[in-house]
Design a protein around this motif. Structure first.
Motif, PDB file in Angstrom:
ATOM      1  N   MET A 133       0.833  -1.211   0.000  1.00  0.00           N
ATOM      2  CA  MET A 133       0.000   0.000   0.000  1.00  0.00           C
ATOM      3  C   MET A 133       0.863   1.254   0.000  1.00  0.00           C
ATOM      4  SD  MET A 133      -3.134  -1.069   2.527  1.00  0.00           S
ATOM      5  CE  MET A 133      -3.902  -2.688   2.391  1.00  0.00           C
ATOM      6  N   TRP A 134       1.536   1.506  -1.098  1.00  0.00           N
ATOM      7  CA  TRP A 134       2.421   2.653  -1.214  1.00  0.00           C
ATOM      8  C   TRP A 134       1.669   3.980  -1.148  1.00  0.00           C
ATOM      9  CZ3 TRP A 134       7.449   1.269  -1.168  1.00  0.00           C
ATOM     10  CH2 TRP A 134       7.769  -0.040  -1.572  1.00  0.00           C
ATOM     11  N   ASN A 135       0.409   3.941  -1.551  1.00  0.00           N
ATOM     12  CA  ASN A 135      -0.362   5.185  -1.666  1.00  0.00           C
ATOM     13  C   ASN A 135      -1.340   5.392  -0.507  1.00  0.00           C
ATOM     14  OD1 ASN A 135      -0.712   7.500  -3.356  1.00  0.00           O
ATOM     15  ND2 ASN A 135      -2.731   6.721  -3.944  1.00  0.00           N
ATOM     16  N   LEU A 136      -1.246   4.579   0.543  1.00  0.00           N
ATOM     17  CA  LEU A 136      -2.193   4.647   1.656  1.00  0.00           C
ATOM     18  C   LEU A 136      -2.108   5.999   2.364  1.00  0.00           C
ATOM     19  CD1 LEU A 136      -4.288   2.901   3.165  1.00  0.00           C
ATOM     20  CD2 LEU A 136      -2.474   2.340   4.807  1.00  0.00           C
ATOM     21  N   PHE A 195       5.198   1.089   9.391  1.00  0.00           N
ATOM     22  CA  PHE A 195       4.861   2.268   8.581  1.00  0.00           C
ATOM     23  C   PHE A 195       5.997   2.736   7.683  1.00  0.00           C
ATOM     24  CE2 PHE A 195       2.205   2.826  12.512  1.00  0.00           C
ATOM     25  CZ  PHE A 195       1.005   2.468  11.916  1.00  0.00           C
ATOM     26  N   PHE A 196       7.040   1.953   7.552  1.00  0.00           N
ATOM     27  CA  PHE A 196       8.156   2.364   6.706  1.00  0.00           C
ATOM     28  C   PHE A 196       7.773   2.413   5.223  1.00  0.00           C
ATOM     29  CE2 PHE A 196      11.480   1.011  10.007  1.00  0.00           C
ATOM     30  CZ  PHE A 196      11.611   2.320  10.442  1.00  0.00           C
ATOM     31  N   GLN A 197       6.755   1.639   4.827  1.00  0.00           N
ATOM     32  CA  GLN A 197       6.344   1.600   3.425  1.00  0.00           C
ATOM     33  C   GLN A 197       5.174   2.535   3.126  1.00  0.00           C
ATOM     34  OE1 GLN A 197       8.262  -0.170   1.445  1.00  0.00           O
ATOM     35  NE2 GLN A 197       9.430  -0.933   3.210  1.00  0.00           N
ATOM     36  N   THR A 198       4.628   3.198   4.141  1.00  0.00           N
ATOM     37  CA  THR A 198       3.425   4.030   3.932  1.00  0.00           C
ATOM     38  C   THR A 198       3.769   5.504   4.151  1.00  0.00           C
ATOM     39  OG1 THR A 198       2.790   3.647   6.236  1.00  0.00           O
ATOM     40  CG2 THR A 198       1.850   2.181   4.573  1.00  0.00           C
ATOM     41  N   LYS A 199       4.642   6.033   3.334  1.00  0.00           N
ATOM     42  CA  LYS A 199       5.142   7.394   3.503  1.00  0.00           C
ATOM     43  C   LYS A 199       4.065   8.456   3.255  1.00  0.00           C
ATOM     44  CE  LYS A 199       9.420   6.044   4.201  1.00  0.00           C
ATOM     45  NZ  LYS A 199      10.069   6.228   5.535  1.00  0.00           N
ATOM     46  N   GLN A 200       2.953   8.099   2.585  1.00  0.00           N
ATOM     47  CA  GLN A 200       1.907   9.070   2.263  1.00  0.00           C
ATOM     48  C   GLN A 200       0.828   9.157   3.339  1.00  0.00           C
ATOM     49  OE1 GLN A 200       2.393  10.957  -0.438  1.00  0.00           O
ATOM     50  NE2 GLN A 200       4.267   9.757  -0.730  1.00  0.00           N
ATOM     51  N   LEU A 201       0.958   8.414   4.420  1.00  0.00           N
ATOM     52  CA  LEU A 201      -0.079   8.350   5.445  1.00  0.00           C
ATOM     53  C   LEU A 201      -0.312   9.722   6.083  1.00  0.00           C
ATOM     54  CD1 LEU A 201      -1.752   5.931   6.485  1.00  0.00           C
ATOM     55  CD2 LEU A 201      -0.232   5.847   8.470  1.00  0.00           C
ATOM     56  N   LEU A 207      -2.569  -1.265  23.003  1.00  0.00           N
ATOM     57  CA  LEU A 207      -1.176  -0.984  22.676  1.00  0.00           C
ATOM     58  C   LEU A 207      -0.417  -0.477  23.906  1.00  0.00           C
ATOM     59  CD1 LEU A 207      -1.696   0.886  19.285  1.00  0.00           C
ATOM     60  CD2 LEU A 207      -0.883  -1.456  19.590  1.00  0.00           C
ATOM     61  N   THR A 208       0.805  -0.965  24.073  1.00  0.00           N
ATOM     62  CA  THR A 208       1.660  -0.495  25.169  1.00  0.00           C
ATOM     63  C   THR A 208       2.703   0.505  24.681  1.00  0.00           C
ATOM     64  OG1 THR A 208       3.112  -2.410  24.855  1.00  0.00           O
ATOM     65  CG2 THR A 208       1.336  -2.620  26.478  1.00  0.00           C
ATOM     66  N   ALA A 209       2.878   0.624  23.371  1.00  0.00           N
ATOM     67  CA  ALA A 209       3.850   1.573  22.810  1.00  0.00           C
ATOM     68  C   ALA A 209       3.483   1.860  21.364  1.00  0.00           C
ATOM     69  CB  ALA A 209       5.263   1.012  22.888  1.00  0.00           C
ATOM     70  N   LEU A 210       3.887   3.016  20.891  1.00  0.00           N
ATOM     71  CA  LEU A 210       3.752   3.337  19.474  1.00  0.00           C
ATOM     72  C   LEU A 210       4.945   2.764  18.719  1.00  0.00           C
ATOM     73  CD1 LEU A 210       2.589   7.070  19.389  1.00  0.00           C
ATOM     74  CD2 LEU A 210       1.241   5.043  18.836  1.00  0.00           C
ATOM     75  N   PRO A 211       4.731   2.199  17.528  1.00  0.00           N
ATOM     76  CA  PRO A 211       5.874   1.723  16.734  1.00  0.00           C
ATOM     77  C   PRO A 211       6.770   2.896  16.344  1.00  0.00           C
ATOM     78  CG  PRO A 211       3.873   1.693  15.418  1.00  0.00           C
ATOM     79  CD  PRO A 211       3.452   1.987  16.823  1.00  0.00           C
ATOM     80  N   THR A 212       8.054   2.707  16.379  1.00  0.00           N
ATOM     81  CA  THR A 212       8.976   3.806  16.097  1.00  0.00           C
ATOM     82  C   THR A 212       8.922   4.271  14.654  1.00  0.00           C
ATOM     83  OG1 THR A 212      10.706   2.171  15.757  1.00  0.00           O
ATOM     84  CG2 THR A 212      10.577   3.200  17.931  1.00  0.00           C
ATOM     85  N   SER A 213       8.358   3.457  13.766  1.00  0.00           N
ATOM     86  CA  SER A 213       8.243   3.884  12.370  1.00  0.00           C
ATOM     87  C   SER A 213       7.247   5.029  12.211  1.00  0.00           C
ATOM     88  CB  SER A 213       7.835   2.702  11.483  1.00  0.00           C
ATOM     89  OG  SER A 213       6.662   2.069  11.966  1.00  0.00           O
ATOM     90  N   VAL A 214       6.429   5.306  13.246  1.00  0.00           N
ATOM     91  CA  VAL A 214       5.563   6.488  13.220  1.00  0.00           C
ATOM     92  C   VAL A 214       6.403   7.745  13.014  1.00  0.00           C
ATOM     93  CG1 VAL A 214       4.084   7.941  14.666  1.00  0.00           C
ATOM     94  CG2 VAL A 214       3.704   5.483  14.594  1.00  0.00           C
ATOM     95  N   CYS A 215       7.619   7.717  13.545  1.00  0.00           N
ATOM     96  CA  CYS A 215       8.499   8.885  13.484  1.00  0.00           C
ATOM     97  C   CYS A 215       8.953   9.202  12.063  1.00  0.00           C
ATOM     98  CB  CYS A 215       9.724   8.653  14.358  1.00  0.00           C
ATOM     99  SG  CYS A 215       9.314   8.155  16.046  1.00  0.00           S
ATOM    100  N   SER A 216       8.697   8.315  11.101  1.00  0.00           N
ATOM    101  CA  SER A 216       9.111   8.543   9.717  1.00  0.00           C
ATOM    102  C   SER A 216       7.984   9.095   8.855  1.00  0.00           C
ATOM    103  CB  SER A 216       9.611   7.230   9.101  1.00  0.00           C
ATOM    104  OG  SER A 216       8.549   6.285   8.985  1.00  0.00           O
ATOM    105  N   LEU A 217       6.789   9.270   9.436  1.00  0.00           N
ATOM    106  CA  LEU A 217       5.614   9.683   8.661  1.00  0.00           C
ATOM    107  C   LEU A 217       5.541  11.215   8.568  1.00  0.00           C
ATOM    108  CD1 LEU A 217       3.018   7.161  10.158  1.00  0.00           C
ATOM    109  CD2 LEU A 217       4.252   6.980   7.986  1.00  0.00           C
ATOM    110  N   ARG A 218       6.308  11.781   7.671  1.00  0.00           N
ATOM    111  CA  ARG A 218       6.408  13.234   7.577  1.00  0.00           C
ATOM    112  C   ARG A 218       5.151  13.892   6.995  1.00  0.00           C
ATOM    113  NH1 ARG A 218      11.063  15.336   8.731  1.00  0.00           N
ATOM    114  NH2 ARG A 218      10.694  17.224   7.507  1.00  0.00           N
ATOM    115  N   ASN A 219       4.239  13.099   6.435  1.00  0.00           N
ATOM    116  CA  ASN A 219       2.973  13.639   5.930  1.00  0.00           C
ATOM    117  C   ASN A 219       1.827  13.446   6.922  1.00  0.00           C
ATOM    118  OD1 ASN A 219       3.737  14.566   3.230  1.00  0.00           O
ATOM    119  ND2 ASN A 219       4.111  12.411   2.791  1.00  0.00           N
ATOM    120  N   LEU A 220       2.107  12.838   8.070  1.00  0.00           N
ATOM    121  CA  LEU A 220       1.056  12.541   9.044  1.00  0.00           C
ATOM    122  C   LEU A 220       0.468  13.836   9.603  1.00  0.00           C
ATOM    123  CD1 LEU A 220      -0.338  10.132  10.427  1.00  0.00           C
ATOM    124  CD2 LEU A 220       1.277  10.416  12.331  1.00  0.00           C
ATOM    125  N   GLN A 221      -0.866  13.932   9.557  1.00  0.00           N
ATOM    126  CA  GLN A 221      -1.570  15.109  10.053  1.00  0.00           C
ATOM    127  C   GLN A 221      -2.325  14.833  11.346  1.00  0.00           C
ATOM    128  OE1 GLN A 221      -4.122  16.481   6.891  1.00  0.00           O
ATOM    129  NE2 GLN A 221      -2.465  16.579   5.397  1.00  0.00           N
TER     130      GLN A 221
END
Length: 696
Positions: free
Chosen positions: A212-215, A233-239, A249-263
């Motif tokens: 899901m590259w375009n998710l 979330f390393f493959q979902t850069k458009q999220l 959940l007990t923690a957020l995955p660290t790949s959240v930190c790579s989501l520069r489009n996250l609003q």
């Protein structure tokens, strides 16, 4: 009424595009002209609703109506195709021989050959359901698929293999599914929205999102997920939107930190105990952070690293740290703010935060909404909000605050809502509101406030009329006096549950928009009226509710000014000592609009009749229960219009009365006897509520 179809006598055509089959299946179709980017096209909508079990498969009827020819407008534009949407509600899945209902040569077309099925909604009935890939066979043009099936508990690995390549929006919600096959979401390169809310999912692996590259939007709320892979979330850069609330959940995955489009990030109501500190602050597009309802204890304090790139965390401790220690540590921390410059909403309520660093929100210059209620915070650094000049709503109730810095809000000139309720605050400084005159809602209830400076609300005297309502809640404190209420825009004032013994009506001269006044559950024995000029004594044109219940009043107050708009007056649970002249008291106070009057449990010993021609025409509900009232006193009178003689009771003036809760047998007799002689004095709609005699 309609007529039977030639090819299917069990179906009746009610209107041009509405069919009813077996009196149990309703099928409709209609068309809407749409425009997108200057191109006009037609969308054809079909709906099928099953109301009961049918003799034949309802899809037989749907197939018949889909093949019915009807005209579709044709537009001479570059895009002149017609797309279709089908919604199926409360119907079982198609039988095997109809599993290719839209398949075969149609290749995604249905009805007329030029109608492309792009949107399909299946809302299953509440029964066991199982889908296979054959159900979607041939739907090659499908872009949006909505499946809501409460009893669906298992899915096939290749369920969407026939439609996955063009699917842009998939909603798969409200099922009993706990686990998904590994390749369930394969080949979904154009997927933009994946909605899996309200299922029973125990896990969600990174492999599901690999294609899901375009998710852009992922909704996993209200499941039972206890962990997510760090690299998910390393493959979902458009999220742009990520909703994870109400899981385990007990923690957020660290790949959240790579989501520069996250609003928008919503991870509320989980069991998260730490957040990578620099992570959320580094996301430039993030404007909404919901971390409420988790297990955060402190933030900004160093802890073990999660990844080399994110080695500063919001940390969790097994026991609460010493308050003085954490306070000293928080003062020494720099750049500890959790969100970036673009964050508007930050929700940290319902955690276990024990302290706030001086610069907790320092870099969040666009912050508008901050919720830190229901934590264990005991201290506000004086400059903690110094750079949050756009702050609109600050909610900090249910904490352990005892002292609020005088200049806490010095730079928050746009603040509209302030909630400091349910704390341990004893007073506020006279200049506390000096720069926050745009406030419309102030809640300082349920504290330990014994006194407020008399001029504390003076800054609001120059407030512009921008608030639809201005609410000031000072209830359930220890106030013995009331400060000057120089708030012209004030509409709702709550002073209930304090220690007031005297209330001066002159306090109410400035808030001319006041609609509701609550003084209940105090120690009031006197309402002192204003002695000002007549034009000042009658300032009210909007006051509708006054609650004086559970005080120590000995007589019905008159307030000393006109209350022409008052609709509800509660003076129950007081201590009225003398027989009460209700009619005269009400008329003297000009209660012309009064609809409900509660004088129950007030130790009333009687009602003395004062006959006059002024009536309280709108009073519908008067509660006199649990008193010592005897209504034997009455006056002989003649109705000259009807030439009827009788005995007029003290209730004569209340011509609109509908409900009258009373108590003793003597009251019953005193009411019924006058009615026998002068029935015209009581409206036919009146209801007299007579409980069994009780000791008040």
């Amino acid at each position: 009424m309609g007529y039977h179809c030639i090819h299917e006598p069990k179906c009746i055509r009610l209107r041009r595009d509405e069919f009813f089959c077996e009196d149990k299946v309703l099928i409709r179709r209609f068309m809407v002209n749409m425009q997108q980017e200057k191109q006009v096209y037609t969308r054809v909508y079909y709906t099928m609703e099953c109301m009961e079990e049918t003799e034949e498969d309802p899809y037989n009827y749907l197939s018949l109506i889909l093949s019915t020819n009807f005209s579709v407008p044709f537009y001479r534009y570059s895009n002149n195709s017609t797309d279709g949407e089908l919604r199926v509600t409360d119907c079982s899945i198609p039988s095997s021989n109809l599993s290719v209902l839209f398949g075969g040569e149609s290749a995604g077309f249905f009805g007329r050959r030029d109608i492309i099925l792009e949107i399909l909604t299946v809302d299953c009935k509440d029964e066991e359901t199982h889908f296979s890939m054959n159900h979607w066979s041939g739907l090659e043009t499908l872009k949006k698929l909505y499946i809501i099936c409460p009893k669906l508990s298992k899915v096939d690995n290749d369920l969407f293999s026939g439609v996955s390549k063009r699917l842009e929006h998939l909603q798969f919600t409200d099922t009993e599914i706990q686990y998904l096959p590994k390749r369930f979401f394969s080949n979904m390169e154009v997927m933009e929205t994946l909605d899996l809310r309200r299922n029973k999912l125990r896990s969600f692996r990174s492999s599901y999102l690999r294609s899901m590259w375009n998710l852009k939007k992922l909704y996993l709320s209200e499941n039972e997920i206890d962990s997510l892979d760090d690299d998910i979330f390393f493959q979902t850069k458009q999220l742009t939107h990520l909703k994870l609330e109400s899981n385990s959940l007990t923690a957020l995955p660290t790949s959240v930190c790579s989501l520069r489009n996250l609003q928008n990030l919503n991870a509320g109501y989980n069991r998260i105990s730490f957040i990578p500190k620099d992570c959320l602050r580094s996301l430039p597009s993030l404007f909404s952070i919901y971390l409420n309802g988790n297990r955060l204890f402190t933030f900004g304090l160093a802890s073990e690293s999660i990844l080399p790139n994110y080695n500063n965390e919001l940390s969790s401790f097994e026991t609460l740290p010493n308050s003085s220690t954490t306070l000293e540590q928080s003062r020494n921390l720099k750049n500890t703010w959790i969100g970036g410059r673009g964050v508007w909403d930050l929700l940290l309520d319902n955690n276990s935060l024990s302290s706030l660093p001086d610069e907790a929100f320092y870099g969040m210059v666009k912050l508008k909404v901050l919720k830190i209620s229901s934590n264990k915070i005991s201290h506000f650094p004086e400059n903690i909000f110094s750079r949050n000049k756009n702050l609109y709503h600050l909610l900090a109730s249910n904490n352990l605050f005892t002292h609020i810095p005088a200049r806490l809000l010095k730079n928050n000139t746009r603040l509209r809502t302030l909630d400091l309720s349910h704390n341990l605050i004893e007073t506020l400084h006279e200049d506390f509101f000096s720069n926050s005159i745009k406030l419309c809602h102030i809640d300082i209830s349920d504290n330990r406030i014994h006194h407020l400076p008399d001029k504390i609300f003076k800054p609001f005297k120059s407030q512009k009329p921008e608030c639809l309502e201005f609410v000031l809640d000072m209830s359930r404190n220890r106030l013995k006096d009331v400060p000057e209420l120089s708030i012209p825009e004030l509409t709702h004032l709550d002073l209930s549950g304090n220690h007031l013994t005297l209330f001066k009506t002159e306090i109410l001269l400035q808030p001319s928009r006041l609609q509701e006044l609550n003084l209940s559950h105090n120690l009031l024995h006197t309402i002192e009226n204003s002695d000002g000029p007549v034009e000042i004594k009658y300032p009210f044109g909007k006051l509708e509710v006054i609650d004086l219940s559970s005080n120590q009043l000995t007589e019905l107050p008159t307030f000393g000014f006109k209350l022409a708009t008052l609709k509800h007056l509660n003076v129950s649970s007081n201590n009225f000592k003398e027989p009460l002249s209700i009619t005269m008291s009400l008329c003297h106070a000009y209660f012309h609009s009064l609809e409900t009057l509660d004088m129950s449990r007030s130790r009333l010993k009687g009602m003395v009749l004062r006959y006059d021609y002024i009536t309280v025409e709108k009073l519908k509900h008067m509660d006199l229960s649990h008193n010592f009232i005897d209504l034997e006193d009455c006056i002989e009178a003649v109705d000259a219009r009807r030439l009827v003689w009788g005995c007029v009771s003290p209730l004569y003036s209340f011509t609109a009365l509908e409900l009258l809760p009373i108590l003793t047998a003597s009251v019953i007799f005193s009411l019924l006897l006058p009615l026998l002689f002068s029935p015209s004095t009581v409206p036919s709609s009146a209801v007299v509520k007579i409980p069994f005699p009780l000791n008040p």
